[in-house]
Design a protein around this motif. Structure first.
Motif, mmCIF file in Angstrom:
data_model
loop_
_atom_site.group_PDB
_atom_site.id
_atom_site.type_symbol
_atom_site.label_atom_id
_atom_site.label_comp_id
_atom_site.label_asym_id
_atom_site.label_seq_id
_atom_site.Cartn_x
_atom_site.Cartn_y
_atom_site.Cartn_z
ATOM 1 N N HIS A 506 0.770 -1.223 -0.042
ATOM 2 C CA HIS A 506 0.095 -0.120 0.100
ATOM 3 C C HIS A 506 0.855 1.173 0.045
ATOM 4 O O HIS A 506 0.671 2.061 -0.918
ATOM 5 C CB HIS A 506 -0.888 -0.200 1.387
ATOM 6 C CG HIS A 506 -1.493 1.162 1.478
ATOM 7 N ND1 HIS A 506 -2.892 1.373 0.998
ATOM 8 C CD2 HIS A 506 -1.459 2.454 1.779
ATOM 9 C CE1 HIS A 506 -3.379 2.462 1.443
ATOM 10 N NE2 HIS A 506 -2.558 3.217 1.986
ATOM 11 N N GLU A 567 -5.920 6.518 -1.622
ATOM 12 C CA GLU A 567 -5.988 5.449 -0.626
ATOM 13 C C GLU A 567 -6.936 4.067 -1.368
ATOM 14 O O GLU A 567 -6.301 2.800 -1.104
ATOM 15 C CB GLU A 567 -6.706 5.670 0.767
ATOM 16 C CG GLU A 567 -6.098 6.744 1.308
ATOM 17 C CD GLU A 567 -4.713 6.574 1.759
ATOM 18 O OE1 GLU A 567 -4.317 5.477 2.120
ATOM 19 O OE2 GLU A 567 -3.863 7.688 1.980
ATOM 20 N N ASP A 571 -4.632 0.630 -1.696
ATOM 21 C CA ASP A 571 -5.383 -0.684 -1.237
ATOM 22 C C ASP A 571 -5.221 -1.886 -2.214
ATOM 23 O O ASP A 571 -4.821 -2.692 -2.273
ATOM 24 C CB ASP A 571 -6.613 -0.586 -0.772
ATOM 25 C CG ASP A 571 -6.796 -0.060 0.726
ATOM 26 O OD1 ASP A 571 -5.531 0.332 1.255
ATOM 27 O OD2 ASP A 571 -7.701 0.569 1.029
ATOM 28 N N GLY A 574 -1.482 -2.385 -3.413
ATOM 29 C CA GLY A 574 -0.886 -2.980 -2.224
ATOM 30 C C GLY A 574 -1.299 -4.607 -2.361
ATOM 31 O O GLY A 574 -0.205 -5.336 -1.882
ATOM 32 N N SER A 639 -11.490 -3.747 -2.250
ATOM 33 C CA SER A 639 -10.322 -4.422 -2.993
ATOM 34 C C SER A 639 -10.422 -5.768 -3.351
ATOM 35 O O SER A 639 -9.693 -6.138 -4.477
ATOM 36 C CB SER A 639 -8.921 -4.233 -1.906
ATOM 37 O OG SER A 639 -8.709 -2.830 -1.682
#
Length: 669
Positions: A506, A567, A571, A574, A639
């Motif tokens: 991430h 973000e 996510d 990552g 995700s």
């Protein structure tokens, strides 16, 4: 590249002698009534969600909060032991600061005496020409003012520090709290905010508190109307406005910039500044001209009272909690005083406490293990970049160059902050807070004209979090996050990759999200993407905006897909890279079956387990209004729905609620 990755992973796995003894998955929380294919977050965490109570003093409760709470007694012991021994200047400062916070009887006895000099300073204002010097004073002491400043690297010259002027001045979290008056919850909060301002001004001795509170809120509402939105603030190019000091008067002709810069102590030290929101400053100049001094004085008085309220007597503390803890966060009880004392002491002397925390609670083996994991994730990114079907060869070359310049920081800083010039008096809490604040601000101002400090940390070692800094192109993992369920030395390797591995991925991917990708490997704001690559990337990320914009944690409130985009990209990316790193670490061999689950299944369970959390409605409303992070439930499921490996691991098929058609899945890395 693969040989290097496999060798590093083999060395890592060799240290995990007990890995096969347990999966690391807390199976007692699995709810078999919820299918993994329909809602993986609730399937894995369902029994916990049904039984866990959010502590009365908290707005939310989950993995991050539990780790934070687990650390508090450890920090308390460090602080109290420092107070007992005080065999060094550092320990004496820690002990004396904490003692000043815990002496409630003295604070009651003092009443408002500690802030009277500040209130008198504002009451003595007689001319708006004094405002620039006042702004500077407020900025140096972290008291609210309509303009604030910060020191950071010049985004287009990463060898220099620069001073950056930004919009500020609100007593509530965001402009929406003032402007969304057709939203019943926001309107209720605004009314309670005004009542809080009135109550606390009255406690401070204001005989005209009701009228002044109304004026304060009206003025802050006008400031809010001028503020850029949270989404607009995410654009680093739009926020980079280099202005020569001699030209600042063009932005705010009614503002004496020389007096302001002199008040900050930087007059003559800088040739240019950065103005993040120039349209705001232009409008602010007009607003200040239109606003009577008799309105501005209660506004600045309120800023001082609000900042100091947690450090005064019980009536101020209670009024402050009633709004900021209860109304905005949904907490029903105040945190115990010792916990608030620990937090206050940390805010002032964080690295002094962190140094002892690391010595006592962070084994050297954990740092070594984490270093190997980071190497593996970086290697997986390197491999992934080369294989991207949507990125051109030239952009891949630039991406590899940036990746090669990443600096990992793990556990704690190489050099500790020097607090020797900070004076702490065990009988003067408000003074201690003021001196600690000015000490921290002065430390930042002193950077101007000096080389970039690449050893500095933006978090203390005892912080349960991690971050990426695009200006330094660094990924930082404090010691405190390296604990179960993020990192478990005795757990199966798959779970560690799904949890801390995905956290590492991430943070690395922030270097390539919609914001971070605008910086090069040296930390300069530079466009290194081809037009075609920009278009491909935007198409993928806009799909994420749409996906997350459909999630609603509270009736009537949806996740802001634009605000949370960075973000959500991190996510998504990552988790994908951590999965690749895990698969590569197996060296072509199948993972063992543990607790009836394959390695691939445990990897995704490790991911969803790490996001176990629940929040109060007030906290969720605040989060979707102000926070670039999506609520945990959507971070987990959002995700997973885009990961091909998840479909394979759990047999997700068309008709299942977790299913997305292949054309709708966002695969970036």
């Amino acid at each position: 590249m693969k040989k290097h990755l496999i060798a590093a992973a083999a060395a890592l796995l060799a240290t995990m002698a007990t890995a096969a003894e347990k999966s690391g998955i807390e199976l007692q929380y699995v709810d078999p009534a919820v299918r993994a294919q329909d809602d993986f977050f609730k399937h894995l965490n369902g029994k916990w969600l049904a039984t866990a109570e959010i502590p009365a003093e908290m707005s939310s409760w989950g993995v991050f909060e539990k780790l934070f709470e687990d650390i508090q007694p450890q920090l308390r012991t460090i602080i109290e032991d420092s107070a007992k021994s005080a065999d060094s200047a550092d320990k004496k400062r820690i002990g004396d600061f904490y003692a000043s916070f815990m002496d409630e009887a003295r604070l009651e006895q003092l009443g408002t005496a500690p802030i009277q000099p500040e209130l008198a300073r504002i009451a003595a204002l007689s001319d708006k020409k004094q405002l620039p010097a006042l702004f500077a004073y407020q900025n140096r002491h972290n008291f609210a003012a309509p303009m604030d400043m910060g020191i950071h690297q010049d985004n287009k010259d990463s060898t220099k520090y620069v001073i950056d002027f930004v919009q500020s001045g609100l007593g509530m979290p965001d402009r929406d709290y003032y402007l969304k008056k057709d939203d019943a919850k926001m309107a209720e909060t605004l009314a309670k905010y005004q009542a809080t301002v009135e109550k606390m001004l009255a406690l401070a001795g204001d005989g005209n508190a009701a009228a002044n509170a109304k004026a304060v809120v009206a003025f802050e509402t006008k400031i809010a109307q001028l503020h850029w939105t949270k989404v607009e603030l995410r654009d680093p190019v739009k926020a980079y406005n280099k202005v020569p000091v001699a030209k600042l008067g063009d932005l705010m002709p009614g503002f004496d910039w020389n007096a302001y810069l002199a008040g900050l102590g930087v007059a003559g030290k800088v040739d240019y500044v950065i103005v993040s929101q120039p349209s705001y400053l232009k409008a602010l100049d007009k607003l200040l001209a239109e606003t009577p001094l008799e309105t501005l004085k209660p506004y600045f008085t309120w800023s001082v009272v609000r900042a100091n309220a947690p450090f005064l007597g019980k009536d101020f503390v209670a009024a402050n909690f009633e709004f900021y803890g209860k109304q905005l966060g949904g907490a029903t009880e105040m945190r115990p005083r010792w916990k608030r004392g620990v937090s206050a002491t940390e805010n002032a002397l964080g690295e002094s406490i962190g140094k002892v925390y690391v010595e006592q609670y962070f084994p050297a083996a954990n740092k070594a293990r984490m270093e190997d994991l980071v190497k593996n994730l970086l290697a997986a990114y390197k491999d992934s970049i080369d294989k991207l079907p949507w990125m051109s060869a030239q952009t891949k070359k630039e991406a590899q160059a940036k990746l090669a310049k990443f600096t990992p920081k793990i556990g704690y800083p190489n050099k500790w902050r020097d607090y020797s010039k900070l004076s702490i008096d065990r009988n003067d809490l408000v003074g201690n807070v003021a001196r600690a604040t000015e000490f921290a601000v002065q430390k930042e101002l002193d950077k101007l004209g000096k080389p970039i400090d690449r050893d500095e940390w933006g978090m203390t070692p005892q912080t349960v979090n991690a971050y990426y800094n695009p200006e330094l192109n660094e990924i930082v993992f404090p010691a405190a996050i390296l604990q179960p369920p993020f990192f478990d030395a005795n757990a199966d390797d798959a779970v560690n990759y799904g949890a801390i591995g995905a956290v590492i991925g991430h943070e690395i991917s922030h270097g390539f999200d919609d914001q971070g990708a605008q910086y090069d490997g040296d930390g300069n704001l530079r466009d290194w993407w081809s037009k075609r690559d920009h278009a491909n990337f935007k198409a993928k990320t806009q799909m994420l905006v749409k996906q997350y914009g459909a999630f609603s944690p509270v009736k009537g409130y949806k996740v802001n897909g634009e605000l949370t985009l960075g973000e959500n990209i991190a996510d998504n990316s990552g988790l994908a890279i951590a999965y690749k790193a895990y698969k590569l670490s197996l060296g072509g061999k199948p993972a063992p079956v543990i607790d009836g689950f394959t390695g691939e299944q445990r990897f995704y369970q490790g991911w969803a387990q790490a996001w176990r959390a629940k929040s109060r409605d007030a906290a969720l409303i605040r989060q979707v209004t102000t926070d670039p992070h999506s609520p945990e439930e959507f971070r987990a499921n959002g995700s997973l729905r885009n990961q091909p490996g998840f479909y394979d691991a759990f047999g997700v098929k068309k008709g299942d609620k977790m299913y997305l058609a292949p054309k709708d899945r966002v695969i970036i890395w």
